[in-house]
Design a protein around this motif. Structure first.
Motif, PDB file in Angstrom:
ATOM      1  N   ARG A 106      41.905  11.510 -65.182  1.00 23.94           N
ATOM      2  CA  ARG A 106      41.147  12.724 -64.910  1.00 23.94           C
ATOM      3  C   ARG A 106      40.945  13.534 -66.178  1.00 23.94           C
ATOM      4  O   ARG A 106      39.867  14.069 -66.441  1.00 23.94           O
ATOM      5  N   LEU A 198      46.927  20.601 -57.113  1.00 25.22           N
ATOM      6  CA  LEU A 198      46.726  20.997 -55.721  1.00 25.22           C
ATOM      7  C   LEU A 198      47.467  22.265 -55.385  1.00 25.22           C
ATOM      8  O   LEU A 198      47.439  22.707 -54.262  1.00 25.22           O
ATOM      9  N   SER A 199      48.203  22.825 -56.346  1.00 27.71           N
ATOM     10  CA  SER A 199      48.959  24.027 -56.024  1.00 27.71           C
ATOM     11  C   SER A 199      49.124  24.785 -57.320  1.00 27.71           C
ATOM     12  O   SER A 199      48.775  24.306 -58.389  1.00 27.71           O
ATOM     13  N   THR A 200      49.648  25.979 -57.201  1.00 29.22           N
ATOM     14  CA  THR A 200      49.859  26.760 -58.415  1.00 29.22           C
ATOM     15  C   THR A 200      51.235  27.392 -58.343  1.00 29.22           C
ATOM     16  O   THR A 200      51.638  27.908 -57.310  1.00 29.22           O
ATOM     17  N   CYS A 201      51.938  27.329 -59.459  1.00 32.83           N
ATOM     18  CA  CYS A 201      53.322  27.795 -59.511  1.00 32.83           C
ATOM     19  C   CYS A 201      53.353  29.058 -60.332  1.00 32.83           C
ATOM     20  O   CYS A 201      53.356  29.005 -61.558  1.00 32.83           O
ATOM     21  N   ILE A 206      49.795  36.453 -57.306  1.00 30.33           N
ATOM     22  CA  ILE A 206      48.490  36.072 -57.842  1.00 30.33           C
ATOM     23  C   ILE A 206      47.386  36.912 -57.213  1.00 30.33           C
ATOM     24  O   ILE A 206      46.322  37.111 -57.812  1.00 30.33           O
ATOM     25  N   ILE A 225      38.961  19.220 -58.579  1.00 30.32           N
ATOM     26  CA  ILE A 225      38.807  17.774 -58.758  1.00 30.32           C
ATOM     27  C   ILE A 225      39.512  17.033 -57.638  1.00 30.32           C
ATOM     28  O   ILE A 225      39.151  15.907 -57.315  1.00 30.32           O
ATOM     29  N   SER A 226      40.534  17.633 -57.037  1.00 30.13           N
ATOM     30  CA  SER A 226      41.227  16.907 -55.978  1.00 30.13           C
ATOM     31  C   SER A 226      40.788  17.335 -54.585  1.00 30.13           C
ATOM     32  O   SER A 226      40.280  16.529 -53.842  1.00 30.13           O
ATOM     33  N   ALA A 227      40.988  18.577 -54.219  1.00 31.38           N
ATOM     34  CA  ALA A 227      40.623  18.986 -52.850  1.00 31.38           C
ATOM     35  C   ALA A 227      40.434  20.496 -52.850  1.00 31.38           C
ATOM     36  O   ALA A 227      40.647  21.157 -53.846  1.00 31.38           O
ATOM     37  N   GLU A 228      40.061  21.017 -51.707  1.00 30.25           N
ATOM     38  CA  GLU A 228      39.784  22.447 -51.621  1.00 30.25           C
ATOM     39  C   GLU A 228      41.074  23.224 -51.423  1.00 30.25           C
ATOM     40  O   GLU A 228      41.809  22.974 -50.476  1.00 30.25           O
ATOM     41  N   ILE A 229      41.347  24.156 -52.302  1.00 27.57           N
ATOM     42  CA  ILE A 229      42.569  24.956 -52.201  1.00 27.57           C
ATOM     43  C   ILE A 229      42.173  26.363 -51.811  1.00 27.57           C
ATOM     44  O   ILE A 229      41.211  26.923 -52.329  1.00 27.57           O
ATOM     45  N   PHE A 230      42.945  26.952 -50.924  1.00 23.80           N
ATOM     46  CA  PHE A 230      42.578  28.262 -50.403  1.00 23.80           C
ATOM     47  C   PHE A 230      42.561  29.315 -51.489  1.00 23.80           C
ATOM     48  O   PHE A 230      41.675  30.170 -51.533  1.00 23.80           O
ATOM     49  N   ILE A 231      43.532  29.278 -52.406  1.00 22.17           N
ATOM     50  CA  ILE A 231      43.615  30.379 -53.359  1.00 22.17           C
ATOM     51  C   ILE A 231      42.431  30.344 -54.313  1.00 22.17           C
ATOM     52  O   ILE A 231      41.920  31.394 -54.729  1.00 22.17           O
ATOM     53  N   VAL A 245      33.894  21.353 -55.126  1.00 25.89           N
ATOM     54  CA  VAL A 245      34.847  20.270 -55.299  1.00 25.89           C
ATOM     55  C   VAL A 245      34.055  19.005 -55.601  1.00 25.89           C
ATOM     56  O   VAL A 245      33.086  18.701 -54.914  1.00 25.89           O
ATOM     57  N   ALA A 246      34.463  18.304 -56.630  1.00 21.89           N
ATOM     58  CA  ALA A 246      33.700  17.125 -57.057  1.00 21.89           C
ATOM     59  C   ALA A 246      34.117  15.924 -56.248  1.00 21.89           C
ATOM     60  O   ALA A 246      35.293  15.688 -56.021  1.00 21.89           O
TER      61      ALA A 246
ATOM     62  N   ASP B 336      47.499  23.059 -49.725  1.00 22.18           N
ATOM     63  CA  ASP B 336      47.954  24.117 -48.827  1.00 22.18           C
ATOM     64  C   ASP B 336      48.982  23.588 -47.814  1.00 22.18           C
ATOM     65  O   ASP B 336      49.918  22.938 -48.196  1.00 22.18           O
ATOM     66  N   GLY B 394      48.922  29.830 -52.730  1.00 13.36           N
ATOM     67  CA  GLY B 394      48.579  28.624 -53.470  1.00 13.36           C
ATOM     68  C   GLY B 394      49.748  27.731 -53.786  1.00 13.36           C
ATOM     69  O   GLY B 394      49.571  26.676 -54.370  1.00 13.36           O
ATOM     70  N   ARG B 395      50.971  28.119 -53.406  1.00 11.14           N
ATOM     71  CA  ARG B 395      52.110  27.280 -53.733  1.00 11.14           C
ATOM     72  C   ARG B 395      52.155  26.046 -52.839  1.00 11.14           C
ATOM     73  O   ARG B 395      52.674  25.022 -53.225  1.00 11.14           O
ATOM     74  N   ARG B 525      37.802  15.463 -49.826  1.00 16.46           N
ATOM     75  CA  ARG B 525      36.704  15.754 -50.746  1.00 16.46           C
ATOM     76  C   ARG B 525      35.407  15.987 -49.979  1.00 16.46           C
ATOM     77  O   ARG B 525      34.630  16.877 -50.307  1.00 16.46           O
ATOM     78  N   ALA B 528      35.253  19.376 -48.386  1.00 15.50           N
ATOM     79  CA  ALA B 528      35.196  20.531 -49.266  1.00 15.50           C
ATOM     80  C   ALA B 528      33.772  20.856 -49.675  1.00 15.50           C
ATOM     81  O   ALA B 528      33.528  21.885 -50.285  1.00 15.50           O
TER      82      ALA B 528
END
Lengths: 423, 561
Positions: A106, A198-201, A206, A225-231, A245-246, B336, B394-395, B525, B528
């Motif tokens: 990627r 896919l997540s954020t630490c 945030i 690039i991977s999937a739709e994230i809510f944040i 999202v690609a 999520d 987002g975690r 994908r 989305a």
């Protein structure tokens, strides 16, 4: 209810289940999983010879691009756009970027397309500046500062392609927010985040950071690039950016290049200002001066800042001594066409083509190549609604994407009525 | 207030449980439309409404209550003997409650159903308050004796009543009137603290039910819980097996009754269980603009070994590892929130422990945080709250829950809170429970429903209920994985509701972990991408008012020809 299977209580042993119909499914799932089956797209023409594959795919590509350009220029109204953009590209180099669903990885694919994007960006927005930020091991690093030279950005990016650790969206946003706060108010602040994780630490809240960005009028867009994230979706909705999202590599390229033309400005954020700019003159070939960017004496061509007379090597740039934006008139002209977009051309319907009463031009006005005879195929010509000239599909794409001027309208600018051609 | 309302929303018990219905639903008019929503468990609710369970604490509490009541009676005798005599007279005349009760109104708050209550004068041996207390005391003593058995005993109500008659000298009619008599006595004595007297009320409920019904009930006495044989915990259970008893008054009284649910499958079983003939029985598919559900049946792990929660396969290390790897791979691909359902608390404890020992749990926690449902309500609420917070910021989080728990019944995991739900295994009930076995026998004898069929139906209804938590609107999307090799069999799969089956393609059956991973990636994908909510491309799914009116006119035109 009683399907005759015999009653079995949970505790008793059941015989082994046979795979029901799994043999028939092998083709289906194999086909889904295998990416390359290019032999299936070969076709034969009437005499049994293989038709070259290119024709149909090229045609479809052209058609798709037309449709896309049609839908993106939904209104021909004059929309105010931010021509002076200060854009930060945030590249996610966390461990998710090493995944190999894009070949070779990627990270490599993203870097390649970012390079193409940088060049396209400066091509379309010569007045703007760009900076690069990476996220690695949960920390955001500023790779390059805001600057106008594509080479330095690309070189810095290609040199730093390793990925590890977690990804932290909040740290990236904080860093970018800090830098973008310092730019003058006439510039449009934008962030483009290329997110593979896919997540954020994050170290803090945030949502607060997002509110902070919203208040500073930063427009954050994300390409996942991977999937739709809510944040990410929330971030884009709050700040007025776009989230996409690609699905695969080519789609990713399309999505990232969509960010090259300037986005519409948000009404309350766009303050009309008078901006001071300088138009330097090119120095004579034999003049010697100390260049302000390389800090050494150089002979020959360079530009002289009109205010402080310092020498700069290339345009557009910001003079290092006095801070004046230095541009040349072709740069301005290139930005101008974003404000006055060319209207999409209409398709000429086959019924009009087949009508023998019409006197139709036999060749394209742009390239003078003759049109093939109209048959049952979808029409291969388009017409400009203003000057009513006919163009082929290649010219259509060229006019809309590169030229930004209709040759028909330019030629007949002075005549009141266009050539009478019945629709 | 109920008379003035147009719409009343309350829980099932207020209409089905005879004890409560008398108070609350007395004033509902016959022309009302009764709608039971989420009624897939309605047969269980009906059964519980008519079941009573008696333990040692109940009997001890009952003794205390009786002593207290005796003191009260003594006090009244000393001060206001007239009241007791007035009650006696009323009972002779057959008016069981204070004030006139017109006999046309059948809604007495009696545990037995209105039609089964005798409208006679209360039998002579319990009209006087002291005699009544003696009778109750003998009954309590008899029950204490029965509880001291060492074996499991099972009896029908007729036999039980006969043995009460022999040992304690209480006949059936007396038993029938126990509840009324107690109620009237408590009114007379002006006892307001009804919570304290719950135990004796339970005993009287038990007595009235056992005296009224001869069929459809069993009395089961267990000296200890099967799963913990060395802890003596005797319990006497009067369990109802016939779900149609409790709901019959509702069908008789109201003009229109609608039973509806998203997981009412198979739909033809419910009329048999509840003993009614439906006028209309319809099953609707969901109208969606895009395929926003992706159910998958996963039968093996990446090493091609089959996975299941069958009892003999539960402790198999290969199965535990495969389940763990499935969860780990999914956690690295799905954003999520993820929800996991297990078949029981003990199974969930065991498998989470094994995962912890293997180190899989630690790897999972690197991708997402893990929250777990416990039997404590406060802890679970806290876990849910933090789970939602983790998904919001987002975690990412995973929630472990149990298929028959509170979370599976009520909590929604829509939008990003549930992008994937994994049902680990087939959630069968604890099949060695005596009550369940008695009920299965009753169903086989009365309705000719096979035991295996009923168990499968019950398990799959629960599984469908669990996975349905994830989709709550048309714009939502989610994946469902049924992780057990038994789901690929047709008899299990066919019992899933239609809206799941219509999206369950053949290519999604009999998957292994890596195949499921690939499907999951593509689905996420695809979902989305932006889409047109109103369904402009094909059939319209969001109808405007004109559309509905046009449809109505069309039907009218058809009817004219």
């Amino acid at each position: 209810m009683n399907n005759g299977n015999g009653r079995r209580l949970n505790g008793e042993t059941e015989e082994d289940d046979d795979d029901e119909g799994s043999e028939g499914d092998l083709d289906a799932w194999e086909r889904t999983y295998a990416d390359e089956r290019s032999w299936e797209s070969l076709q034969e023409d009437e005499s049994g010879l293989l038709r070259p594959v290119d024709n149909t795919t090229l045609y479809h590509a052209q058609y798709r691009r037309r449709i896309r350009s049609l839908s993106s220029q939904a209104t021909t109204a004059r929309i105010q756009k931010g021509l002076i953009r200060y854009l930060y590209i945030v590249v996610d180099l966390s461990r998710a970027a090493a995944e190999m669903d894009y070949r070779p990885s990627r990270m490599a694919v993203v870097a390649k397309h970012v390079e193409a994007f940088i060049r396209e960006f400066f091509d379309q927005n010569p007045l703007s500046q760009l900076g690069l930020v990476t996220i690695k091991d949960g920390i955001a690093h500023c790779l390059t500062d805001l600057g106008g030279s594509p080479e330095s950005h690309v070189k810095a990016l290609m040199g730093k392609l390793e990925c590890s650790g977690e990804s932290s969206l909040q740290n990236a946003l904080d860093l970018v927010h800090g830098y973008l706060n310092q730019i003058p108010s006439y510039g449009h602040r934008e962030v483009l985040i290329l997110y593979s994780a896919l997540s954020t630490c994050d170290p803090g809240d945030i949502l607060e950071t997002i509110q902070k960005c919203k208040k500073s009028k930063m427009r954050c867009s994300v390409i996942g690039i991977s999937a739709e994230i809510f944040i990410c979706k929330h971030l884009c909705q709050e700040t007025g950016g776009s989230y996409s999202v690609a699905m695969d590599e080519s789609h990713f390229k399309e999505l990232i290049l969509e960010h090259a033309p300037p986005p519409p400005a948000i009404a309350e954020f766009a303050i009309a200002n008078l901006i001071k700019m300088g138009f330097p003159q090119r120095a004579a070939e034999s003049s010697i001066a100390i260049c302000s960017c390389h800090k050494e004496a150089k002979v020959g061509g360079g530009y002289t800042c009109p205010r402080c007379k310092a020498r700069v090597c290339e345009l557009p740039t910001e003079c290092r001594i006095c801070g004046l934006t230095l541009i040349s008139s072709p740069h301005l002209a290139r930005s101008y066409h974003h404000l006055f977009p060319i209207v999409p051309f209409d398709e000429v319907s086959p019924s009009v083509l087949n009508d023998p009463h019409n006197r139709l031009p036999r060749s394209c006005f742009g390239c003078q190549q003759s049109f093939p005879n109209p048959g049952n195929k979808p029409s291969l010509r388009v017409a400009c609604p203003k000057c009513k000239q006919h163009f082929c599909l290649d010219c259509d794409i060229y006019i809309h994407e590169s030229l930004h001027n209709c040759p028909g309208c330019e030629s007949f600018r002075h005549s009141k009525s266009p050539i009478a051609t019945e629709e | 207030m109920v008379q003035f309302a147009n719409v009343v929303v309350y829980s099932y018990q207020y209409l089905l449980d005879p004890k409560v219905a008398g108070y609350i639903s007395k004033e509902m008019q016959k022309e009302s439309v009764v709608v039971f929503d989420e009624a897939h468990n309605i047969d269980n609710v009906c059964i519980e409404a008519l079941s009573v369970s008696v333990r040692r604490q109940t009997l001890e509490g009952a003794r205390r209550n009786l002593n207290k009541m005796r003191q009260e009676i003594e006090k009244f005798k000393a001060t206001d003997a007239g009241r007791l005599r007035a009650e006696y007279n009323r009972l002779v005349e057959g008016l069981a409650q204070r004030g006139n009760l017109p006999f046309t109104d059948n809604w007495l708050s009696n545990p037995a159903l209105p039609d089964d209550i005798l409208k006679e004068a209360v039998p002579g041996n319990i009209r006087r308050a002291e005699h009544f207390l003696h009778v109750l005391r003998r009954l309590v003593q008899y029950l204490e004796g029965r509880l001291e058995t060492d074996n499991v005993e099972k009896e029908g109500p007729v036999g039980f009543v006969a043995s009460i008659n022999t040992h304690a000298g209480i006949d059936q009619k007396t038993l029938k009137f126990c509840y009324d008599r107690l109620h009237s006595l408590m009114l007379t004595l002006e006892i307001t603290d009804t919570d304290e007297f719950l135990h004796i009320q339970t005993i009287c409920d038990f007595a009235t039910l056992v005296g009224t019904y001869t069929r459809g009930f069993s009395i089961i006495i267990e000296p200890f819980d099967e799963r913990m044989p060395h802890i003596p915990d005797p319990v006497l259970q009067l369990s109802c097996h016939d779900a149609s008893l409790a709901i019959k008054p509702v069908f008789d009284r109201f003009q229109s009754v609608v039973i509806t649910s998203g997981t009412l499958s198979p739909i033809d079983l419910y009329p048999r269980l509840l003993n009614f003939h439906p006028v209309v029985s319809r099953s609707f598919t969901m109208s969606l603009t895009r395929d926003c559900i992706c159910p998958m049946v996963l039968t093996r792990g990446s090493d091609q070994l089959p996975v299941s929660t069958k009892f003999d396969m539960r402790s198999d290390l290969g199965v535990v590892r495969n389940y763990g790897r499935l969860l780990l791979e999914m956690a690295s691909v799905v954003p999520d929130g993820i929800v996991c359902f297990f078949v029981s608390y003990s199974y969930m404890d065991g498998i989470v422990n094994s995962w912890n020992e293997n180190g899989i749990l630690k790897e999972i926690m690197q991708h997402k945080l893990v929250f777990i449902e416990t039997q404590d309500v406060v802890e679970t609420t806290l876990a849910l709250d933090n789970y939602r917070k983790a998904c919001d910021c987002g975690r990412g989080a995973i929630f472990f829950s149990v298929a028959r728990g509170k979370v599976a019944e009520g909590i929604d995991f829509d939008r990003h809170y549930g992008r994937l739900v994994i049902m680990f295994g087939v959630p069968f009930q604890y099949t060695l429970s005596k009550i369940l076995l008695a009920r299965l026998e009753y169903l086989r004898d009365t309705f000719q429903i096979k035991e295996g069929d009923f168990l499968t139906f019950d398990a799959l209804r629960q599984a469908a209920q669990c996975v349905g938590r994830v989709i709550r609107s048309k714009a939502d999307y989610g994946m469902m994985i049924f992780a057990d090799k038994r789901y690929s069999r047709h008899d299990k799969r066919s019992k899933l509701p239609g809206w799941i089956l219509s999206h369950l393609r053949d290519a999604h059956l009999n998957l292994s972990t890596d195949m499921a991973l690939h499907i999951a990636r593509e689905f996420l994908r695809k979902m989305a991408q932006p889409y047109d909510r109103a369904g402009g491309s094909g059939r319209k799914t969001l109808l405007s008012q004109e559309d509905v009116e046009k449809m109505g006119d069309g039907i009218l035109n058809e009817m004219q020809y």
